[in-house]
Structure formats: C-alpha cells, structure tokens
Design a protein around this motif. Structure first.
Motif, PDB file in Angstrom:
ATOM      1  N   THR A 290      63.836  47.027  50.865  1.00  0.00           N
ATOM      2  CA  THR A 290      62.603  47.385  51.573  1.00  0.00           C
ATOM      3  C   THR A 290      62.740  48.768  52.191  1.00  0.00           C
ATOM      4  OG1 THR A 290      62.115  45.066  52.045  1.00  0.00           O
ATOM      5  CG2 THR A 290      61.030  46.716  53.415  1.00  0.00           C
ATOM      6  N   THR A 291      63.900  49.036  52.769  1.00  0.00           N
ATOM      7  CA  THR A 291      64.143  50.367  53.328  1.00  0.00           C
ATOM      8  C   THR A 291      64.083  51.435  52.239  1.00  0.00           C
ATOM      9  OG1 THR A 291      65.561  49.373  55.028  1.00  0.00           O
ATOM     10  CG2 THR A 291      65.772  51.745  54.658  1.00  0.00           C
ATOM     11  N   GLU A 294      60.494  52.056  51.408  1.00  0.00           N
ATOM     12  CA  GLU A 294      59.793  52.784  52.467  1.00  0.00           C
ATOM     13  C   GLU A 294      60.162  54.264  52.446  1.00  0.00           C
ATOM     14  OE1 GLU A 294      57.446  51.536  53.791  1.00  0.00           O
ATOM     15  OE2 GLU A 294      57.713  49.491  54.493  1.00  0.00           O
ATOM     16  N   ARG A 297      58.350  55.737  48.957  1.00  0.00           N
ATOM     17  CA  ARG A 297      56.908  55.663  48.743  1.00  0.00           C
ATOM     18  C   ARG A 297      56.126  56.757  49.436  1.00  0.00           C
ATOM     19  NH1 ARG A 297      53.055  53.472  52.043  1.00  0.00           N
ATOM     20  NH2 ARG A 297      53.675  52.777  54.120  1.00  0.00           N
ATOM     21  N   SER A 344      60.405  46.535  57.305  1.00  0.00           N
ATOM     22  CA  SER A 344      59.268  47.451  57.343  1.00  0.00           C
ATOM     23  C   SER A 344      58.901  47.801  58.781  1.00  0.00           C
ATOM     24  CB  SER A 344      58.070  46.815  56.628  1.00  0.00           C
ATOM     25  OG  SER A 344      56.967  47.677  56.641  1.00  0.00           O
ATOM     26  N   ALA A 347      61.323  50.358  59.981  1.00  0.00           N
ATOM     27  CA  ALA A 347      60.983  51.672  59.440  1.00  0.00           C
ATOM     28  C   ALA A 347      59.760  52.245  60.134  1.00  0.00           C
ATOM     29  CB  ALA A 347      60.738  51.567  57.935  1.00  0.00           C
ATOM     30  N   ALA A 348      58.816  51.408  60.533  1.00  0.00           N
ATOM     31  CA  ALA A 348      57.606  51.887  61.203  1.00  0.00           C
ATOM     32  C   ALA A 348      57.934  52.502  62.555  1.00  0.00           C
ATOM     33  CB  ALA A 348      56.621  50.735  61.374  1.00  0.00           C
ATOM     34  N   ASP A 354      51.484  51.746  59.041  1.00  0.00           N
ATOM     35  CA  ASP A 354      50.526  51.844  57.956  1.00  0.00           C
ATOM     36  C   ASP A 354      49.106  51.889  58.528  1.00  0.00           C
ATOM     37  OD1 ASP A 354      49.085  51.671  55.640  1.00  0.00           O
ATOM     38  OD2 ASP A 354      49.966  49.792  54.956  1.00  0.00           O
ATOM     39  N   ARG A 403      55.267  49.406  58.600  1.00  0.00           N
ATOM     40  CA  ARG A 403      55.162  50.592  57.753  1.00  0.00           C
ATOM     41  C   ARG A 403      54.366  50.274  56.488  1.00  0.00           C
ATOM     42  NH1 ARG A 403      54.302  55.734  57.322  1.00  0.00           N
ATOM     43  NH2 ARG A 403      55.227  56.685  55.463  1.00  0.00           N
ATOM     44  N   SER A 404      54.556  49.067  55.940  1.00  0.00           N
ATOM     45  CA  SER A 404      53.785  48.586  54.784  1.00  0.00           C
ATOM     46  C   SER A 404      53.196  47.244  55.161  1.00  0.00           C
ATOM     47  CB  SER A 404      54.668  48.445  53.543  1.00  0.00           C
ATOM     48  OG  SER A 404      55.108  49.700  53.094  1.00  0.00           O
ATOM     49  N   LEU A 407      53.338  44.152  51.309  1.00  0.00           N
ATOM     50  CA  LEU A 407      54.549  44.609  50.635  1.00  0.00           C
ATOM     51  C   LEU A 407      55.056  43.631  49.591  1.00  0.00           C
ATOM     52  CD1 LEU A 407      56.721  46.843  50.591  1.00  0.00           C
ATOM     53  CD2 LEU A 407      57.969  45.552  52.324  1.00  0.00           C
TER      54      LEU A 407
END
Length: 918
Positions: A290-291, A294, A297, A344, A347-348, A354, A403-404, A407
C-alpha cells in the motif's frame, strides 16, 4: 509521521538459467522453482530493460529502488536506512513470488445512467462505431490479402519484368487484380501493389485497434432485476460488444470510470503455514505494498488486490459453494482492507488526504465502522483479526484521513497471475487442481497444484488413485481398446509405438501423439497405405484411419493422459468429489453469492464477468444480468464467448424452383364464330405440387390483372378483388365489406393478407379451398350478384367457392338454386335434368379489361365456352344485326321492348318487335 519498513524475510535463492526467446537466448538469474513462462512474464513487465547480473533482469530491483528514493524525497521515511529497508523488503516479496505489480486499468467511457433518456442515444453511437470498426477490419483484412496476392503474382512470375507486371500478359496477376477490384480496391491501389511487389508490406488496419471501447454505466438494481426496457437495451449492448459494465450505484460507476493507473496483487497462499494463517506477516505485506502504491500513484487512482483466495480455501478443504468458505473469504478481504487503509492513513499524514475522502468523510468513516461490525459477526477464525484491523483503520482514518479512499478491489489480471505462479486474481478464484510443473531439463509435466495436493493429503485420500485418474498412466500399456497388442495387430511396430509414447509427455492428446510428424509419413504411406493427399491434410487423424472409433480413442486417451480433473474420481469420497466439482465448474448462484460476500468489505466494485454462450440471445443476456443483480453484485459485465474454431453456420442449398404445370384456359379466343359442339366431355387432370422446405416469395407484377366480384351473402355486401400473375394464377385477394363493424372488417382484411402471402409463397389455392368451403357462421344465406353461386354457409364459404369456380374449374362448388340452402349449400346435385342450353360465344370485352390491355385486344375477339359447363339460363335471342352501332361489339340483347348492348350499355327500342305488334 514516519513510516517504518516491513521486512517479510530473506531473499530467495536464484540461479542462472538459459531462456530461449523468439529472437535470442538469454542468461537470466531466476528462482530455481519457477517455470520459464513465469520468468518471461517478469521480463516482459520490465519492458525490455535487462541486466544479466541482477535477478529477473533487474526489473524488480529498479522498481523497488525507484519507489524507495521517491518515498524518501516525499518524507515518508525517516532516513536513508528506512528507505533502503523498504526497498529490500519490497524486492524480497517480488523475488519470492509473494506479490507483484499489476498493469494499469484503462479508464472506460462513462455513459449516463441507463434510466436517462440520453443513455440510448450515446450507447447507440458507440455501438454503431464499434460495428463500423468490425466491418472495416474484416473488409480490410480481405482486401489486404487480395492485394498481397497481387504482389505475389508478380513476385512468382519468371521472365521479362514488364510482362510479369502487365495483367494482360500475366494471367495470374490478372485474376488477382480482378479479385482485388471486386473486393473494393481501386486501380491505383492495385497499381501500387504491383509496383511494390516483393517489398515489405504493412497491414491496412491496426489489429490492436479493433476491440470495442470499454463502457461503464450505472443502473438501478431494481430495474436490472426486473428486466425493464432500459436495462434490456443495456443487455443487448453487452451481449453484442462484451464491453459494457453496469454498476448498481452511481458511486461505483464513477469509481470504475476513473480506472487505476497503478495496481498490485498479493498471493495469500504464501501466508498459510501448517493449518494457520500468518496474520501479522499478511498485514505487513499489505501495508508495504500500500505504501508502494501511495508513492507511485501521485494523484492517480490506485488499487490493491489479492490472488489465490480460492486456492487458500481449497487447501483448507472449504468448498466455495458453502457458507463457511464465503465467511472465510470475506474475513480475509476484510483483513486486507483494514491493513491497506491503515497504511493509507499513515501516508495521508505526510502526503495529504484524498479529495474524495474530504468530500465524503462521514460516509467513508461510517462505512468502516459498519464493516468492522459485520466482520466480527463472520463465522471464521480470521473474523476477530479482521474486525481488529478495521478498528485500527477507522481510528487512523479519523485522525489522519485517507490518502486513498477507495483502494482495495477484487480485480483480475492474467499477466499478474502468471507472475505470481498461476494464482488467479479475483474474489475467490482458484487455479485448476491439475497444473504444470517444469523439470530441471525444461520438460513440462502435469502435477497437482499445491492447494489440491494439500487438500488430498489432509483428507487422507488415495493419492495414487487420484493421480492416475487425473494425470493418467503415461503409457498405452494395458489401455482399453488401444494397447500395444492392438496397435501391433493394426500394423504398428514397436518403433512407432515408442515414438508415440514419448510424444505423450508433451502432447495435447492421443491424436497428437500419433500425428504423421511423430509416427513418420513413410510408415503411414508404405505400411498403412495412407494416400499422399490425406497426409497433406493438417487435420489427418492416424488413429481414425487405422480403424479406431471415437469411443475407443477417448477411452485410451483417458487411460494414458488422465481426465485432468478430480470431480469424477471414484477413488475419492463424495464430499471431496463435490468439493472439486465446485472448484472446477462453480455454479452461477454459488459464484454470485461469493462475490456478494466479498464485496461487502472491498472498497471498490469489481465487475463480475458473466459468460454467455456464443449462440445466446439478447433475452438470455438480460436474464443472466437480472440474476446477478438479484444476487447482490455491485457491478457486472456480460462476456459473450467466441464461437469454436472452425464454426460454420449450416445453410440450406440454393433451391431451383420447379417449373409450374401448364394451366388450361376455360375460354379460348378465336377470330371467328365457330359452332360449339353439342356435348363435350373433358377429363380434367389436376396435379397438386406441394413444395417442402424453404421457398422464396413469388412477387406479383406491378401492373397486374384480375377481377372484382360484387355479391351479397345473406344481405351483406361483399367485394372480392383478385390479383393475378402473368400466367393467370391468382396471387392475392382483397375482401371488402360495407356496413359491418370495424373489428369484423379488419379481421377480414387481415385474413385476405394472410391468404395472399400464402399464395405468394407457393401454397396451392386448392388447399385453401378445401380448408374453408362448408364453414358455417353468420352472415350466411342466399347469394345475389354472382352468376355461379346462389347460396353459401358463410362469407368464407362463398369466397372460396368463387375462387374455386373461377380459378380451379371446380364446377362442383357452383350452385344455381337459391332455394337449395341446405347443410352443404350445393343445391340438388347431379342427376337433375335442367335441360341443355347451347352456349353462345361471348364478346372478349366482357372478360378482358380495356384499361389493363390498353386497347391492345382486337374488337372482333369473342370467347367460346370450353368444357362441359351447362348454361345456368337460356340466353335471350340475339338482337337483329348482333353488332352494337355505338361500340361495334357483337353484344346486343333483346330485353323486353329494348335492345341493350352488354358492352357499353346503349339501349334502343326494338323496331322489329314494334313493327310486328302493329
């Protein structure tokens, strides 16, 4: 916030391998247990960049290093050491076959909802363009082949170059040029093909641009389930193109329309060890990838999916048709959603949320909470782990956002499945129980898949019996019907039998093992006596030529090569056979139920692909679409499978219409009066020609002859109008009635149309006459206005009596006594002496339309009676002179004190009678 790396373990052992490709032999470092096909799939993913010193040509190493550097630059890693650890962990998952990047998902064209009025217009436009492309591609392929033959005709010619390029002197070139012109090539294209003969050619159309454009539209689940008009049209589009995805909500349709620029998949079977699932390692791997997505993308959509879910269930002995398997699969996907959204959210915290999450924050958070509750209710050992992972994701999403937002999706991708060792992607797809393994010397041999092997072992099944059933004995020794002794009796020597059995190791079937290339064309022609032209046929079947039947060949093939399935293995107990039957050929209802269970937890809908037979109809597509909607799937796509190779539509041979029998005319036109015979008996022979099978419609001429008969049946007026072919055969009728109800008149008009169509397709008139005379219904009774028929039992009885009398010479259907209206309406019948009346010749104008003939008939033509028909009444004596002074016809009759012309209606007083009276 800094994300720490997740390291799944050490890198696998790789060894050098010589890989034969279409244009070269590559020395590549690859894991020792991987097949060549799997290695080639990774090399293709690398897009041609190759480094012999790095595993798999260096593609995975470059991918992991690029993402680690980009993540470090974005601030996702605390320092370079964390970035290096992330890179190494990502590389290990690829080299061990645990995970793989997947190709991008192209964004389909987003159509309006099927319920909106614009949908049909837009869909019809796409459908028309696709049909045009299909037709253009087929036409271009034929034209391209024809132009290639033009060039070949020049290139194969030997002699003077100018003569070879001249269609008038090179007959082969002339034929090829004419064929190309017939297929649509203009003369300049043909000239270019002649000039460029022998040079490399380029195709007229790009074969990769022939597929339909992917489409997606939203639809009401209730409308799809009810097969309303809008969704029926959508089913027709999907049936024809196999390119329309229907989403059951506008949100899913919008998400599918965005596509996915970057994707990845994880093999879940790698985390099942000794009956237990490694939840920690699975969560770490999902978070790791997932990282990676992210980072890669940017602002584009990303997706992560799972592979081998069906194999994971099979290894545990869970049938995909059961509730336990559905709960287990749902819990596994819920666990993946929790791990992916947690990463996610982390990461956000660094890269930002998002925009979709910012707009739908409350809806998405509420959805996570609901998933956690549903996961906890699942009856699976992973339920608690899944609920806990979703709870963590919910907490992190509330704190940092996502972040997504969307997903995790159960997408399918064949190339990614190949890179993962044949583990299919999707909701709960399973590989075939019988797979292929590669030996050290590169030979491919059949073997059980890991999941099937585990299932059989844990169930305590007879492994050897299952192997013989699925993979055969590998030899024809002791085979039923075709063993070594039978083959020797048919003329095969030990050498040919050995050649065939060696070929069995890699042949697709028993026929391929006995092909002429294996057995030897010399043996087949010299010993078995196969003709040379038969050997030239690529589909020549040696075993059939040797006298073996289909049943014998199939039985021997199953003995040697096995059934390639376990669902009908008698050595297994019923439960295990049912389990493999559900894996090998899942029922539609079970498959849809599994999809619905999984998509309760996934973030994105994945179109459930519903296969249709190639000969299915749009109505079948609509019913299948409705079944999927009722089952609860979030999106679906109809896929009409291609017809089998060599499919040819069976068409009837062109029929030659039999010549019609000559018809004799009742009246004969002559140029002078001839005395008719006192009595003439004519034997009438009727040949009934009834054609069976298909027949083309015989059209009537645009200007046709016929007659109009006015009469009244029981006081109801009836107008019968006929139309005839050039040979006088009736081809249509019209029935008009006045002062009747609209429904009755319409029924009679449409009845006349039906009779006319039948006549034009060759139904004999006498068939209709026999079917409809004597029918009884009102109105009925005396008939006035018809000189042959005086009573009828119904309108249809009257009409077909009239047609029978007029066109078939059926005098037996005529009746002249209005008082004889009995059960059959035929009058007194034969034997009654009404007296004989000598027939008089009648003027031609009484029977020939002056407008139809346009004045071409001479005025002095008369018709003499033909046959033995009796006059219904004695004609009145002729008037003096017989010739009408007004029109010139010999049609004067004395009517009381007047002389009347039957042709023009002129009346005058009878002077002779007046003079006599005085």
């Amino acid at each position: 916030m800094r994300i720490q790396s997740r390291h799944p373990g050490p890198a696998p052992k790789v060894e050098p391998r010589a890989l034969e490709r279409c244009d070269q032999v590559l020395e590549v470092l690859a894991p020792e247990d991987w097949t060549d096909a799997r290695v080639e799939a990774w090399l293709d993913w690398s897009q041609g960049v190759f480094d012999a010193d790095l595993p798999l040509g260096g593609g995975p190493a470059r991918y992991a290093n690029r993402l680690a550097q980009a993540g470090l630059a974005d601030g996702l890693f605390g320092d370079a050491a964390d970035a290096d650890a992330f890179r190494d962990a990502l590389l290990v998952t690829m080299l061990t076959g645990i995970a793989s990047p997947a190709g991008p998902l192209a964004a389909p064209t987003h159509l309006p909802d099927v319920g909106e009025i614009e949908f049909k217009r837009v869909a019809v436009g796409h459908l028309a363009r696709w049909r045009s492309a299909q037709l253009a591609a087929k036409a271009a392929a034929r034209l391209d082949a024809a132009l290639a033959q033009v060039g070949d005709a020049v290139a194969r010619c030997h002699g003077d170059a100018k003569a070879c390029s001249d269609p008038r002197k090179n007959s082969a070139l002339g034929r090829a040029a004419r064929r190309a012109r017939d297929l649509g090539a203009d003369d300049r294209m043909i000239l270019d093909a002649i000039v460029l003969a022998g040079a490399p050619r380029t195709a007229l159309i790009d074969p990769e641009a022939q597929g339909p454009v992917p489409l997606v539209a939203s639809a009401s689940r209730q409308g799809v389930a009810a097969v309303d008009e809008a969704t029926s049209f959508a089913a027709q589009v999907g049936w024809e193109t196999s390119a329309l995805t229907l989403a059951m909500s506008p949100e899913d349709a919008e998400a599918l329309a965005r596509g996915a620029a970057v994707r990845a998949a994880i093999d879940v079977t790698a985390f099942q060890h000794d009956g237990a699932f490694d939840c920690e390692g699975f969560n770490q791997t999902v978070g790791l990838w997932t990282t990676a997505l992210e980072i890669e993308r940017g602002e584009r959509p990303a997706q992560i999916g799972l592979a081998g879910v069906g194999d994971w269930l099979l290894a545990q002995g869970l049938s995909p048709a059961g509730d336990a398997a559905r709960d287990a699969a749902a819990a596994l996907w819920a666990l993946a959603v929790g791990a992916a959204l947690s990463a996610s959210a982390e990461a956000a915290a660094v890269l930002g949320v998002d925009p979709i999450f910012a707009q739908e924050r409350q809806v998405l958070l509420r959805g996570l909470a609901e998933r956690r509750v549903r996961a906890a209710a699942l009856r699976s050992p992973l339920a608690a782990e899944a609920a806990a992972a979703l709870a963590v994701a919910h907490g992190l999403a509330r704190k940092h956002g996502l972040r997504s937002a969307r997903l995790v999706a159960a997408f399918a991708d064949a190339e990614t499945a190949l890179r993962l060792g044949g583990k299919p992607l999707g909701h709960a797809a399973a590989a075939s129980p019988v797979s292929t393994a590669q030996t050290a010397d590169g030979l491919l041999i059949p073997t059980f898949s890991t999941a099937a092997h585990t299932c059989l072992t844990q169930a305590g099944s007879d492994f050897d019996a299952a192997r013989r059933h699925a993979m055969g004995h590998g030899s024809l020794a002791e085979a039923p019907a075709i063993d070594h002794m039978v083959l020797q009796a048919r003329g095969f020597t030990a050498h040919e039998i050995e050649q065939a059995e060696d070929a069995l190791r890699h042949a697709d079937g028993l026929r391929a093992a006995f092909a002429p290339a294996v057995i030897g064309a010399g043996f087949l022609s010299d010993v078995l006596g196969v003709p040379a032209e038969a050997l030239a046929d690529p589909n020549f079947d040696t075993l059939t030529f040797a006298g073996f039947s289909e049943v014998e060949i199939d039985a021997a093939e199953r003995h040697a090569l096995g059934a390639r399935r376990l669902s009908d293995c008698e050595a297994l107990d019923n439960d295990i056979r049912a389990l493999f039957a559900a894996v090998e050929a899942p029922a539609l209802a079970d498959r849809l139920a599994m999809i619905e269970a999984v998509e309760t937890f996934t973030c994105l809908a994945a179109a459930a692909v519903l296969d249709l037979p190639f000969d299915a109809r749009p109505a079948d597509a609509a019913r299948l679409q409705a079944a999927a909607a009722r089952a609860g799937v979030r999106a679906l796509r109809l896929n009409r499978v291609a017809p089998p190779a060599g499919f040819v539509l069976s068409l009837p041979e062109a029929e030659v219409e039999a010549p019609k029998p000559a018809r004799a005319l009742d009246p004969v036109a002559v140029e002078a009066k001839l005395a008719p015979p006192k009595e003439r008996i004519v034997e009438r022979v009727v040949d009934r020609v009834v054609e069976r099978g298909g027949r083309a419609r015989r059209k009537l001429p645009d200007r046709r002859k016929g007659y109009i008969q006015k009469a009244a049946v029981g006081g109801h007026k009836v107008y019968l109008h006929t139309g005839e072919y050039e040979d006088g055969e009736v081809g249509e009728i019209f029935i008009d009635m006045h002062k009747e109800g609209a429904a009755f008149r319409s029924l009679m008009n449409n009845f006349a149309i039906a009779i006319s169509i039948g006549l034009q397709y060759g139904v004999p008139l006498d068939e209709f006459v026999d079917a409809y005379v004597f029918t009884k219904f009102e109105p009925a009774g005396p008939v006035t206005g018809n000189d042959s028929i005086r009573s009828a039992t119904s309108i249809l009885d009257y009409i077909f009596r009239e047609l029978g009398v007029s066109y078939l010479g059926r005098d037996d259907l005529a009746n002249a006594d209005p008082g004889e209206f009995n059960a059959d309406g035929l009058g007194r019948g034969e034997g009654v002496d009404d007296g004989e009346v000598e027939a008089e010749p009648l003027p031609a104008s009484k029977f020939i339309s002056k407008g139809f003939s346009r004045g071409a008939a001479p005025d002095n033509l008369v018709f003499l009676p033909f046959g033995g028909r009796r006059a219904e009444e004695a004609p009145p004596p002729s008037a003096a002179g017989d010739v009408c002074p007004a029109c010139g016809d010999m049609a004067l009759r004395r009517m009381g004190g007047l002389v009347t012309c039957d042709s023009c209606g002129t009346q005058a007083s009878d002077r002779s009678e007046g003079d006599g009276a005085s």
